[in-house]
Design an enzyme around this catalytic site. Structure first.
Site, PDB file in Angstrom:
ATOM      1  N   LYS A 194       0.859  -1.179   0.000  1.00  0.00           N
ATOM      2  CA  LYS A 194       0.000   0.000   0.000  1.00  0.00           C
ATOM      3  C   LYS A 194       0.899   1.234   0.000  1.00  0.00           C
ATOM      4  CE  LYS A 194      -1.934   2.972   2.084  1.00  0.00           C
ATOM      5  NZ  LYS A 194      -1.957   4.470   1.834  1.00  0.00           N
ATOM      6  N   THR A 249       5.430   7.877  13.996  1.00  0.00           N
ATOM      7  CA  THR A 249       5.261   7.110  15.228  1.00  0.00           C
ATOM      8  C   THR A 249       3.790   7.040  15.630  1.00  0.00           C
ATOM      9  OG1 THR A 249       7.493   7.601  16.010  1.00  0.00           O
ATOM     10  CG2 THR A 249       5.861   7.043  17.685  1.00  0.00           C
ATOM     11  N   GLU A 250       3.054   8.126  15.390  1.00  0.00           N
ATOM     12  CA  GLU A 250       1.637   8.143  15.754  1.00  0.00           C
ATOM     13  C   GLU A 250       0.874   7.056  14.992  1.00  0.00           C
ATOM     14  OE1 GLU A 250       3.545  11.863  16.715  1.00  0.00           O
ATOM     15  OE2 GLU A 250       3.395  10.787  14.818  1.00  0.00           O
ATOM     16  N   GLU A 269       9.315   1.171  11.091  1.00  0.00           N
ATOM     17  CA  GLU A 269      10.382   2.173  10.959  1.00  0.00           C
ATOM     18  C   GLU A 269       9.692   3.515  11.050  1.00  0.00           C
ATOM     19  OE1 GLU A 269      12.388   4.995   9.809  1.00  0.00           O
ATOM     20  OE2 GLU A 269      12.379   4.161   7.781  1.00  0.00           O
ATOM     21  N   CYS A 303      13.092  10.761   7.950  1.00  0.00           N
ATOM     22  CA  CYS A 303      12.877  10.346   9.330  1.00  0.00           C
ATOM     23  C   CYS A 303      14.142  10.475  10.159  1.00  0.00           C
ATOM     24  CB  CYS A 303      12.352   8.917   9.377  1.00  0.00           C
ATOM     25  SG  CYS A 303      13.335   7.753   8.431  1.00  0.00           S
ATOM     26  N   GLU A 400       8.928  15.901  15.929  1.00  0.00           N
ATOM     27  CA  GLU A 400       9.418  15.740  14.568  1.00  0.00           C
ATOM     28  C   GLU A 400       8.665  16.682  13.642  1.00  0.00           C
ATOM     29  OE1 GLU A 400      10.586  12.067  11.672  1.00  0.00           O
ATOM     30  OE2 GLU A 400       8.597  11.996  12.568  1.00  0.00           O
TER      31      GLU A 400
END
Length: 496
Positions: A194, A249-250, A269, A303, A400
């Site tokens: 995806k 991360t969320e 990741e 990232c 971030e």
């Protein structure tokens, strides 16, 4: 002057793009489509099928058939490796075309995509092709104290996990597809991929090349759509044995919750807020150029971007001034302009996110030595920005940003900076600049991050494992370590 568009690219984006399921190009079950914009202009670039849960289910079922019943399971490791190598070859045959698709869809400069993104994607497939014949088990001499005199033959098998769902981000669309697909295929798995809804085009073109390489139907399926529908359905599907996700991360935490239903395997990741540390004895030119590259490469949409710059206090003013001058000199523009050094952010949503952080930093008292806002009113351009006079509790320091924004602060000693560098929920990357190699290695051991660069930054290789500590993720991409994430270990014990 803009680079002339390859006719194949022109034809590709002019045709409504469909889903790739079981070797066929098909419409979404709902018939819905969505448009993807050119981030340099904000105008519609292409129309793409909007897959959802029903399409994910079709793709998962196709992958399951290919894994359990199709020719893929019967291929020898050598044959599998040759197909994977062929994918890499085909990518190299279409470097210019793929680079243009990447630039139009993502915004990055064409020259960067041409010399970095596309060749690195090919290299990943070539590297992983070699591992297809080197996935092995072990024989084990066992002692069974409650069975005196018995003789056993024991060994392990390393087998593919099965059907893998892979969800990739928009910052390096083709390269992230390669990072995911290469090891999954080398280990013998089947995949439902995806791509990010912002950048689906290179993954769809890659699917055409995978089919051209001769990979059997159903082994690789590509379902475009939105994270909230297609992505969520893939993460939760009981027919998926493992999910590999790269993104924030969320969202990674949501993937963990979705995977709980059948306890599918996960690799994640995720985000970062990486420290880049310059000592007084560092080579000044190298450190300044390296610090600028660490944050401004790919428009800061990395990232692992070196978004927290720490400089030993007696060199702080000089280094920050040098980085600021580089930031001021960066030419922003359309990625298809050969003079462009930094393109736009990927979307209006990302533009609002980054400029929102910039406003937050200003209101909290940070000083912008250069940049600090949007550039122009067409496309999604943000100025390269250097912020000073920050505090550790500021949003721009803690969170971030994922844009061309660096926060700079002075430090005094190695022990001081080790503590400050680790004062983050993330642990993806770090940079160290010094001529004292002992000091560099001592600090590298103290920093809790998956990758530490010494006197360099943003160096990636297919053989070098990549991943994070703490909330930067689970598991590793690339290197031989990634194969552990795409295989199961089976113990076999026979009494002789």
């Amino acid at each position: 002057m803009s680079i002339t568009l390859d006719k194949r690219v022109d034809d590709f984006i002019a045709t409504d793009r469909k889903l790739f399921i079981d070797g066929d190009w098909v419409d979404a079950a709902s018939g819905r489509t969505f448009t993807t914009p050119n981030p340099a202009t904000g105008e519609t670039l292409a129309t793409v099928a909007e897959g959802d849960a029903e399409d994910i289910d079709r793709a998962v079922r196709a992958a399951r058939r290919a894994f359990e019943e199709g020719p893929w399971a019967r291929l020898t490791p050598s044959d599998r490796g040759r197909l994977i190598w062929k994918i890499g070859d085909l990518i190299l045959e279409h470097v210019d075309e793929l680079a243009q698709l990447e630039t139009l869809d993502n915004g990055k400069p064409y020259g960067v995509a041409q010399v970095a993104d596309v060749p690195l994607a090919a290299d990943l497939f070539h590297y992983m092709a070699g591992w297809a014949t080197k996935i092995e088990g072990n024989s084990i001499n066992i002692s069974v104290p409650y069975a005196p005199g018995a003789n056993f033959h024991a060994y392990t098998l390393r087998e593919p996990i099965g059907v893998v769902g892979q969800i990739i981000p928009w910052n390096f669309p083709l390269l992230m597809a390669a990072w995911k697909l290469g090891p999954a295929l080398a280990a013998g798995n089947c995949v439902v991929l995806k791509p990010a809804e912002q950048t689906p085009l290179s993954a769809l073109r890659l699917a055409e090349l995978i089919a051209e390489a001769g990979v059997p139907d159903g082994v690789v399926n590509v379902v475009t759509g939105f994270g909230e529908t297609a992505g969520a359905a893939l993460a939760a599907h009981d027919g998926v044995d493992k999910v590999a996700f790269t993104g924030s991360t969320e969202v990674g935490k949501l993937i963990v919750q979705a995977a709980a239903g059948n306890l599918k395997k996960l690799t994640l990741e995720l985000g970062g807020k990486s420290p880049n540390i310059v000592f007084s004895d560092a080579d000044p030119e190298g450190a300044i150029a390296g610090a600028a590259n660490a944050i401004f490469f790919n428009h800061g949409q990395c990232c692992v971007a070196g978004s927290r710059l720490f400089v030993q206090e007696d060199r702080f003013e000089d280094v920050v001034a040098g980085v600021t001058e580089i930031a001021k000199s960066i030419k922003l523009g359309d990625g298809m302009d050969p003079e462009t050094q930094m393109g736009p952010l990927v979307s209006d949503e990302q533009l609002q996110r980054v400029t929102g952080f910039l406003e937050s930093g200003k209101s909290d008292g940070a000083t912008a030595l250069t940049g600090g806002g949007r550039r122009g009113d067409r496309g999604y351009f943000v100025e390269p920005t250097v912020l000073t006079n920050t505090r550790p509790d500021m949003q721009v320091v803690r969170e971030e940003i994922f844009g061309p924004v660096v926060v700079a602060a002075p430090f005094q000693t190695l022990d001081d900076i080790a503590q400050v560098a680790n004062d983050t929920p993330y642990g993806l990357g770090a940079g160290i600049w010094t001529k004292d190699i002992s000091k560099a290695h001592l600090l590298a051991k103290k920093i809790r991050a998956g990758t530490v660069w010494i006197n360099c930054y943003n160096i990636f290789d297919a053989a070098l494992p990549f991943g994070g500590y703490k909330q930067s993720g689970w598991g590793r991409e690339m290197g031989h370590q990634v194969l552990e994430a795409y295989t199961e270990v089976k113990s076999v014990c026979a009494q002789l």
